[in-house]
Each structure stands twice: as structure tokens, then as C-alpha cells.
Design a protein around this motif. Structure first.
Motif, PDB file in Angstrom:
ATOM      1  N   THR A  50       0.834  -1.198   0.000  1.00  0.00           N
ATOM      2  CA  THR A  50       0.000   0.000   0.000  1.00  0.00           C
ATOM      3  C   THR A  50       0.870   1.249   0.000  1.00  0.00           C
ATOM      4  O   THR A  50       2.044   1.194   0.340  1.00  0.00           O
ATOM      5  CB  THR A  50      -0.914   0.074   1.241  1.00  0.00           C
ATOM      6  N   GLY A  51       0.254   2.355  -0.330  1.00  0.00           N
ATOM      7  CA  GLY A  51       0.888   3.643  -0.151  1.00  0.00           C
ATOM      8  C   GLY A  51       0.783   4.048   1.310  1.00  0.00           C
ATOM      9  O   GLY A  51       0.034   3.450   2.086  1.00  0.00           O
ATOM     10  N   PRO A  52       1.525   5.094   1.721  1.00  0.00           N
ATOM     11  CA  PRO A  52       1.526   5.494   3.130  1.00  0.00           C
ATOM     12  C   PRO A  52       0.186   6.029   3.625  1.00  0.00           C
ATOM     13  O   PRO A  52      -0.086   6.008   4.819  1.00  0.00           O
ATOM     14  CB  PRO A  52       2.604   6.580   3.195  1.00  0.00           C
ATOM     15  N   GLU A  53      -0.674   6.472   2.719  1.00  0.00           N
ATOM     16  CA  GLU A  53      -1.952   7.034   3.127  1.00  0.00           C
ATOM     17  C   GLU A  53      -3.061   5.989   3.266  1.00  0.00           C
ATOM     18  O   GLU A  53      -4.192   6.315   3.611  1.00  0.00           O
ATOM     19  CB  GLU A  53      -2.387   8.134   2.157  1.00  0.00           C
ATOM     20  N   ALA A  54      -2.746   4.735   3.036  1.00  0.00           N
ATOM     21  CA  ALA A  54      -3.743   3.668   3.141  1.00  0.00           C
ATOM     22  C   ALA A  54      -4.248   3.531   4.576  1.00  0.00           C
ATOM     23  O   ALA A  54      -3.499   3.697   5.531  1.00  0.00           O
ATOM     24  CB  ALA A  54      -3.144   2.344   2.681  1.00  0.00           C
ATOM     25  N   LEU A  55      -5.519   3.237   4.698  1.00  0.00           N
ATOM     26  CA  LEU A  55      -6.125   2.983   6.001  1.00  0.00           C
ATOM     27  C   LEU A  55      -6.033   1.481   6.278  1.00  0.00           C
ATOM     28  O   LEU A  55      -6.707   0.679   5.627  1.00  0.00           O
ATOM     29  CB  LEU A  55      -7.580   3.448   6.018  1.00  0.00           C
ATOM     30  N   ILE A  56      -5.191   1.123   7.234  1.00  0.00           N
ATOM     31  CA  ILE A  56      -4.908  -0.291   7.491  1.00  0.00           C
ATOM     32  C   ILE A  56      -6.147  -1.031   7.984  1.00  0.00           C
ATOM     33  O   ILE A  56      -6.351  -2.200   7.655  1.00  0.00           O
ATOM     34  CB  ILE A  56      -3.720  -0.436   8.469  1.00  0.00           C
ATOM     35  N   GLY A  57      -6.995  -0.367   8.749  1.00  0.00           N
ATOM     36  CA  GLY A  57      -8.236  -1.004   9.187  1.00  0.00           C
ATOM     37  C   GLY A  57      -9.103  -1.426   8.004  1.00  0.00           C
ATOM     38  O   GLY A  57      -9.653  -2.533   7.983  1.00  0.00           O
ATOM     39  N   HIS A  58      -9.208  -0.551   7.015  1.00  0.00           N
ATOM     40  CA  HIS A  58      -9.982  -0.884   5.817  1.00  0.00           C
ATOM     41  C   HIS A  58      -9.310  -2.014   5.050  1.00  0.00           C
ATOM     42  O   HIS A  58      -9.990  -2.922   4.546  1.00  0.00           O
ATOM     43  CB  HIS A  58     -10.149   0.358   4.931  1.00  0.00           C
ATOM     44  N   LEU A  59      -7.989  -1.972   4.964  1.00  0.00           N
ATOM     45  CA  LEU A  59      -7.256  -3.046   4.299  1.00  0.00           C
ATOM     46  C   LEU A  59      -7.568  -4.384   4.966  1.00  0.00           C
ATOM     47  O   LEU A  59      -7.870  -5.367   4.283  1.00  0.00           O
ATOM     48  CB  LEU A  59      -5.747  -2.764   4.341  1.00  0.00           C
ATOM     49  N   HIS A  60      -7.516  -4.430   6.294  1.00  0.00           N
ATOM     50  CA  HIS A  60      -7.811  -5.675   7.006  1.00  0.00           C
ATOM     51  C   HIS A  60      -9.229  -6.165   6.722  1.00  0.00           C
ATOM     52  O   HIS A  60      -9.440  -7.360   6.493  1.00  0.00           O
ATOM     53  CB  HIS A  60      -7.650  -5.490   8.513  1.00  0.00           C
ATOM     54  N   LEU A  61     -10.196  -5.248   6.737  1.00  0.00           N
ATOM     55  CA  LEU A  61     -11.585  -5.637   6.496  1.00  0.00           C
ATOM     56  C   LEU A  61     -11.781  -6.276   5.123  1.00  0.00           C
ATOM     57  O   LEU A  61     -12.611  -7.176   4.957  1.00  0.00           O
ATOM     58  CB  LEU A  61     -12.509  -4.423   6.634  1.00  0.00           C
ATOM     59  N   GLU A  62     -11.034  -5.815   4.153  1.00  0.00           N
ATOM     60  CA  GLU A  62     -11.152  -6.356   2.792  1.00  0.00           C
ATOM     61  C   GLU A  62     -10.234  -7.556   2.558  1.00  0.00           C
ATOM     62  O   GLU A  62     -10.611  -8.507   1.869  1.00  0.00           O
ATOM     63  CB  GLU A  62     -10.842  -5.260   1.764  1.00  0.00           C
ATOM     64  N   ALA A  63      -9.036  -7.508   3.119  1.00  0.00           N
ATOM     65  CA  ALA A  63      -8.030  -8.531   2.822  1.00  0.00           C
ATOM     66  C   ALA A  63      -8.265  -9.846   3.555  1.00  0.00           C
ATOM     67  O   ALA A  63      -7.977 -10.915   3.008  1.00  0.00           O
ATOM     68  CB  ALA A  63      -6.633  -8.000   3.144  1.00  0.00           C
ATOM     69  N   ARG A  64      -8.770  -9.787   4.769  1.00  0.00           N
ATOM     70  CA  ARG A  64      -8.975 -11.028   5.530  1.00  0.00           C
ATOM     71  C   ARG A  64      -9.926 -11.992   4.819  1.00  0.00           C
ATOM     72  O   ARG A  64      -9.597 -13.172   4.660  1.00  0.00           O
ATOM     73  CB  ARG A  64      -9.451 -10.702   6.942  1.00  0.00           C
ATOM     74  N   PRO A  65     -11.105 -11.539   4.363  1.00  0.00           N
ATOM     75  CA  PRO A  65     -11.964 -12.473   3.632  1.00  0.00           C
ATOM     76  C   PRO A  65     -11.368 -12.911   2.293  1.00  0.00           C
ATOM     77  O   PRO A  65     -11.592 -14.028   1.842  1.00  0.00           O
ATOM     78  CB  PRO A  65     -13.272 -11.704   3.417  1.00  0.00           C
ATOM     79  N   THR A  66     -10.593 -12.027   1.677  1.00  0.00           N
ATOM     80  CA  THR A  66      -9.934 -12.393   0.417  1.00  0.00           C
ATOM     81  C   THR A  66      -8.928 -13.504   0.657  1.00  0.00           C
ATOM     82  O   THR A  66      -8.848 -14.459  -0.128  1.00  0.00           O
ATOM     83  CB  THR A  66      -9.250 -11.159  -0.211  1.00  0.00           C
ATOM     84  N   ALA A  67      -8.155 -13.403   1.738  1.00  0.00           N
ATOM     85  CA  ALA A  67      -7.182 -14.450   2.067  1.00  0.00           C
ATOM     86  C   ALA A  67      -7.891 -15.788   2.295  1.00  0.00           C
ATOM     87  O   ALA A  67      -7.416 -16.841   1.844  1.00  0.00           O
ATOM     88  CB  ALA A  67      -6.359 -14.050   3.288  1.00  0.00           C
ATOM     89  N   LEU A  68      -9.040 -15.750   2.972  1.00  0.00           N
ATOM     90  CA  LEU A  68      -9.810 -16.980   3.192  1.00  0.00           C
ATOM     91  C   LEU A  68     -10.329 -17.558   1.876  1.00  0.00           C
ATOM     92  O   LEU A  68     -10.306 -18.775   1.671  1.00  0.00           O
ATOM     93  CB  LEU A  68     -10.977 -16.714   4.143  1.00  0.00           C
ATOM     94  N   ALA A  69     -10.799 -16.690   0.988  1.00  0.00           N
ATOM     95  CA  ALA A  69     -11.292 -17.152  -0.310  1.00  0.00           C
ATOM     96  C   ALA A  69     -10.167 -17.778  -1.133  1.00  0.00           C
ATOM     97  O   ALA A  69     -10.361 -18.816  -1.773  1.00  0.00           O
ATOM     98  CB  ALA A  69     -11.932 -15.993  -1.066  1.00  0.00           C
ATOM     99  N   ILE A  70      -8.998 -17.153  -1.100  1.00  0.00           N
ATOM    100  CA  ILE A  70      -7.850 -17.692  -1.831  1.00  0.00           C
ATOM    101  C   ILE A  70      -7.433 -19.033  -1.236  1.00  0.00           C
ATOM    102  O   ILE A  70      -7.146 -19.985  -1.966  1.00  0.00           O
ATOM    103  CB  ILE A  70      -6.687 -16.680  -1.836  1.00  0.00           C
ATOM    104  N   ALA A  71      -7.413 -19.127   0.087  1.00  0.00           N
ATOM    105  CA  ALA A  71      -7.071 -20.402   0.739  1.00  0.00           C
ATOM    106  C   ALA A  71      -8.038 -21.498   0.305  1.00  0.00           C
ATOM    107  O   ALA A  71      -7.621 -22.625   0.008  1.00  0.00           O
ATOM    108  CB  ALA A  71      -7.098 -20.233   2.254  1.00  0.00           C
TER     109      ALA A  71
END
Length: 126
Positions: free
Chosen positions: A96-117
Motif C-alpha cells: 500500500t501507499g503510506p496514506e492507506a487505512l490499514i483497518g480498511h485493508l484488514h476488512l477487505e483482505a482477511r476475507p480475500t485471504a480466506l477465499a484464496i485459501a
């Protein structure tokens, strides 16, 4: 077929998360599954580093936290690198860039990681 599904997940994630520069999925052995990275970022190199971080994080989780590794975030002046477990044998690495909101990243990335798994597990012969 799995590579195409993983790549589609990576691209959809980038569309949903502002300031997400790209990502990849790598196996715990450092092999690249799929990548959607910015120009100039070498996918095979990042896959190898992701596997190294995954191994180290798994060790910390096992010894210190007494549980399974789930995620780690590395914060730098130029942005963030977040690595999420995709089951026991792979990881999702996101830049991510430095201005990314990590909380939002987690909300989107966690289910994506599960789907990929799930997609990777379904593609693995028994």
C-alpha cells in the motif's frame, strides 16, 4: 485455473481498497501463484521474501503466541506491506501507499485471504 481465480481476487481487492498498490500470492516454498504488482516490482523476488516472512511469522506464532499465524504488517515511510495467511501453505502479500487505512485493508483482505485459501485447497489433489 486456480491462478486465474487468485489473480481475479487480487484485482478485485485493488479495486476495493484505496491506495492499494498491488499484491501477490506465494506458496510457503516461495513459488509465485499469481501477482498484480506495480511496474518495477519483481514478483519472484517478492514471492521469495513473502515465504521467508511467512516462515518467520509462523515460528513466532507457534512459540510466542501459541497459535496459528494470521497476519503481519510492516510499516515503512513509503507505505505498508501486509501479509495474510492463506491456509497453512500460502500467503497473500499486499503493498500500500503510506496514506492507506490499514483497518480498511484488514476488512477487505482477511476475507480475500480466506477465499484464496479455499480456492487453493479445492485445487490441490487429495
Amino acid at each position: 485455473m486456480t491462478d486465474d481465480l487468485v489473480l481475479a481476487e487480487l484485482r478485485a481487492l485493488r479495486d476495493r481498497v484505496p491506495h492499494l498498490r498491488g499484491g501477490l500470492v506465494a506458496t510457503c516454498d516461495g513459488f509465485l501463484v499469481a501477482a498484480d504488482l506495480p511496474e518495477g516490482v519483481e514478483p519472484d523476488h517478492v514471492a521469495a521474501l513473502t515465504a521467508t516472512e511467512l516462515s518467520l511469522s509462523n515460528r513466532f506464532a507457534d512459540i510466542v503466541c501459541e497459535g496459528d499465524f494470521q497476519e503481519v504488517v510492516i510499516r515503512c515511510t513509503g507505505g505498508h506491506l501486509a501479509i495474510y495467511a492463506c491456509g497453512p501453505r500460502a500467503a497473500l502479500a499486499l503493498l500500500t501507499g503510506p496514506e492507506a487505512l490499514i483497518g480498511h485493508l484488514h476488512l477487505e483482505a482477511r476475507p480475500t485471504a480466506l477465499a484464496i485459501a479455499g480456492a487453493m485447497a479445492a485445487a490441490t489433489p487429495a
